[in-house]
Design a protein around this motif. Structure first.
Motif, PDB file in Angstrom:
ATOM      1  N   ARG A  73       0.800  -1.201   0.000  1.00 58.39           N
ATOM      2  CA  ARG A  73       0.000   0.000   0.000  1.00 58.39           C
ATOM      3  C   ARG A  73       0.850   1.276   0.000  1.00 58.39           C
ATOM      4  N   SER A  74       1.910   1.251   0.764  1.00 62.85           N
ATOM      5  CA  SER A  74       2.728   2.466   0.837  1.00 62.85           C
ATOM      6  C   SER A  74       3.336   2.838  -0.509  1.00 62.85           C
ATOM      7  N   PRO A  75       4.040   1.896  -1.168  1.00 63.64           N
ATOM      8  CA  PRO A  75       4.581   2.279  -2.493  1.00 63.64           C
ATOM      9  C   PRO A  75       3.493   2.596  -3.511  1.00 63.64           C
TER      10      PRO A  75
ATOM     11  N   ALA B 271       0.713   4.022  -2.907  1.00 62.77           N
ATOM     12  CA  ALA B 271       0.273   5.381  -2.622  1.00 62.77           C
ATOM     13  C   ALA B 271       1.247   6.388  -3.237  1.00 62.77           C
ATOM     14  N   THR B 272       2.534   6.059  -3.151  1.00 63.68           N
ATOM     15  CA  THR B 272       3.541   6.952  -3.723  1.00 63.68           C
ATOM     16  C   THR B 272       3.412   7.025  -5.248  1.00 63.68           C
TER      17      THR B 272
ATOM     18  N   HIS C 205       0.786   6.421  -7.001  1.00 63.87           N
ATOM     19  CA  HIS C 205      -0.449   7.140  -7.288  1.00 63.87           C
ATOM     20  C   HIS C 205      -0.218   8.649  -7.216  1.00 63.87           C
ATOM     21  N   GLN C 206       0.502   9.032  -6.187  1.00 63.63           N
ATOM     22  CA  GLN C 206       0.740  10.459  -6.000  1.00 63.63           C
ATOM     23  C   GLN C 206       1.667  11.027  -7.078  1.00 63.63           C
TER      24      GLN C 206
ATOM     25  N   ARG D  44      -5.109   2.760  -8.378  1.00 63.32           N
ATOM     26  CA  ARG D  44      -6.159   3.021  -7.382  1.00 63.32           C
ATOM     27  C   ARG D  44      -6.862   1.708  -7.000  1.00 63.32           C
TER      28      ARG D  44
ATOM     29  N   MET E   7      -4.691  -0.362  -4.865  1.00 66.08           N
ATOM     30  CA  MET E   7      -4.686   0.180  -3.508  1.00 66.08           C
ATOM     31  C   MET E   7      -5.945  -0.233  -2.761  1.00 66.08           C
TER      32      MET E   7
END
Lengths: 480, 144
Positions: free
Chosen positions: A265-267, A269-270, A272-273, A302, A305
């Motif tokens: 999830r953390s990567p 999210a990165t 995605h950002q 997305r 995630m």
């Protein structure tokens, strides 16, 4: 009282006359318990002799050598005192080597036979009807001793009775006649004396045979029952061990799933950002085709995630009892908090959403987060799979001593043959996949896990093309 | 002082995430520096105290972010102690812990209430991050 742990011993030897089954004899511990019982019986016997002698002499006026008889009764009591001290002494353990409980039991019964013989000798010998009392010794022997030992005691008793008869007839020793029971001619007649010996001896042997047979069967059955209960205990222990292993592995699986999901999830999210940064023009102008590709990439990220998030939520729901703070909660408050978001989704999907959860429903025992997740999953699911123009209704009412929450839609429905799988992880019904709507296939698994953890009953009723109703029946908070 | 010129320290071990945050914040006119560990963050703090810290919780060796928060709040230096913190973390998904920004009476219950000004779950939309930052900065500087 026998305890279940005092297992009889199944002895393979000494089974010459007990058929196919090996003979079951008493365990030393059990035997010791029974010896204590015999000691109590002997107190009664000694007292009974004293009373009987007294009554016979002074009530029935039978002329008996009371002194000798009282002395024997007193001897019996004294001997019993010694045995009583031995059986209650903590130093004499049943399993102690040397003088074993079995030997003590054999010896006691033999000594008891001689006490009865002594009493009979001074009260008429075989002419005394109490000569049949040897039967009690045989019954007790058959309960306590092995079959062989019982027959040995029976033989000894028979020899003793024969000895009494011989003394009587051959006048080797003085005979104490029992006047008024049989006449002098009769008791001196060999047919009477030997006849009595035969009757008594045969009675004793038959008694030994029947009593040992019955005892053997009872012991056999007891051994079977104990064996059965022991194997049941073992099975229960096995089951509880297996259960514990299962629980541990379930927890490890859950923990593993959570770690993996978190690491993903953390990567994600990165990523995605960062795609967002490009799309928002922070990294310079991009062409329209590049923008569209990036938009599609972002949508896929997305969804990934969402899968990672749903996996986390699912694992948390499954081990919910560890961390959750269950308390009385008001369903209406939670639904009201979710309403704005759900209404926005419904509006976007052009679906009419109606929410009717009365504020005065009884409280249910749960935690806010789980209930919010459950309601949100059911509602968004209903909205997602309802075509524009359809309707979704979320309602709650008291039902069967609990509260029933229902999510009803006029959506695409679930094919009958797929109903059984809708709570499986990552399962999506064929028509749901074909609808083109994105989904993780975990939403309903989460709902199911939450229901299971709360003891709520989840049911589904669906007709393809007409719509679906999911119902959750929550038990009420228990009041004590 | 114009709020947009505020100095923000981003404490984040994932340098890609730190860069993304930096890009978003700089586009709004903030002065942004990044630190990839609490130790680096302390160095940066001592060099120049920022107006706001954006903090990740989960770092390579565990929940170092928590310790950082408490160390900062217990700092001798009044200026450091009062720096507003916005926690930006995915930890909410992974633990049963609940965090509440300390508003109102300012009392803390260690372990459950983290003395921070806001808590944002990763991933956060740039718009949401920016609006939270603006809000926290506005509260931290009353009367301006």
């Amino acid at each position: 009282m026998r305890r279940i742990s005092e297992h009889p011993i199944i002895r393979a030897t000494d089974s010459a006359d007990s058929g196919l089954q090996p003979e079951v004899v008493l365990s030393p511990r059990e035997l010791a318990a029974n010896l204590a019982w015999i000691v109590n019986l002997r107190w009664l016997a000694a007292a009974g002799v004293a009373v009987a002698v007294t009554v016979a002499r002074w009530v029935l006026a039978i002329r008996l050598p009371v002194t000798q008889l009282y002395v024997i009764a007193a001897g019996l009591a004294a001997y019993n005192t010694v045995l009583w001290r031995i059986t209650t002494s903590p130093r004499v353990q049943p399993s102690r080597p040397g003088l074993s409980a079995t030997a003590i039991a054999n010896l006691q019964i033999s000594i008891d036979l001689f006490f009865l013989a002594g009493l009979l000798y001074f009260s008429g010998g075989v002419e005394n009807p109490f000569v049949v009392y040897f039967v009690f010794h045989i019954v007790i022997a058959s309960i306590l001793l092995s079959r062989r030992a019982t027959f040995f005691q029976t033989a000894l008793a028979s020899v003793i009775v024969l000895g009494l008869a011989l003394i009587q007839i051959r006048a080797d020793a003085p005979h104490y006649h029992l006047p008024g029971v049989v006449s002098e001619q009769e008791y001196l007649h060999p047919v009477f004396a030997y006849g009595t010996v035969f009757v008594v001896a045969s009675t004793l042997f038959l008694t030994a045979y029947f009593a040992t047979s019955i005892t053997a069967r009872l012991r056999q059955r007891e051994a079977e029952i104990i064996g059965l209960s022991r194997s049941l205990e073992e099975k229960a222990a096995d089951l509880s061990r297996a259960n514990e292993r299962l629980r541990v592995s379930e927890r490890m699986k859950s923990e593993y799933m959570r770690r993996v999901a978190h690491e993903l999830r953390s990567p994600l999210a990165t990523v995605h950002q960062m795609i967002g940064l490009v799309l928002d023009g922070h990294k310079g102008e991009i062409s329209q085709p590049a923008r569209e590709t990036l938009q599609r990439s972002r949508a896929r990220v997305r969804l990934l995630m969402d899968v990672a998030r749903d996996l986390l939520v699912l694992s948390r729901a499954r081990e919910a009892d560890l961390s959750r703070q269950v308390r009385d909660i008001n369903l209406a408050e939670i639904v009201a908090a979710l309403a704005p978001d759900l209404e926005a989704r419904a509006q976007e999907a052009q679906v009419a959403l109606s929410i009717s959860v009365p504020p005065n429903l009884p409280a249910i025992a749960a935690d806010n987060e789980s209930i919010a997740q459950l309601v949100s999953n059911l509602a968004t699911n209903a909205i997602k799979y309802t075509p524009a123009g359809g309707s979704v209704s979320i309602s709650a009412q008291p039902r069967d001593g609990g509260i029933e929450l229902s999510a009803t839609d006029t959506g695409i429905g679930i094919p009958r043959e797929e109903l059984a799988h809708i709570f499986d992880e990552f399962f999506r019904a064929a028509n749901a996949r074909e609808s083109g709507k994105e989904g993780t296939g975990l939403g309903l698994s989460i709902v199911k896990a939450i229901c299971d953890s709360l003891g709520a009953e989840l049911t589904v009723d669906s007709e393809p093309g007409r719509g679906t109703t999911f119902s959750v029946r929550f038990p009420l908070t228990r009041r004590r | 002082m114009e709020a947009k010129q505020a100095r923000i320290l981003v404490v984040e071990d994932d340098m890609d995430a730190a860069d993304a945050a930096k890009t978003i914040l700089e586009a709004e006119g903030y002065h942004v520096s990044t630190a990839e560990s609490p130790a680096k963050a302390w160095e940066a703090l001592r060099a120049q105290a920022p107006d706001l810290i954006v903090l990740d919780i989960m770092m390579p060796s565990g929940t170092e972010g928590f310790h950082f928060v408490w160390d900062l709040r217990n700092s001798e230096d009044q200026a450091l102690r009062d720096i507003p913190i916005i926690v930006l973390s995915a930890i909410h998904e992974g633990t049963p812990l609940r965090f509440y920004p300390t508003e109102g009476d300012g009392t803390y219950a260690p372990g459950e209430y983290l003395p921070v000004q806001a808590f944002l779950d990763k991933p956060v939309e740039p718009k949401q991050l920016l609006s939270q930052i603006a809000l926290v900065l506005k509260r931290a500087a009353p009367g301006t």
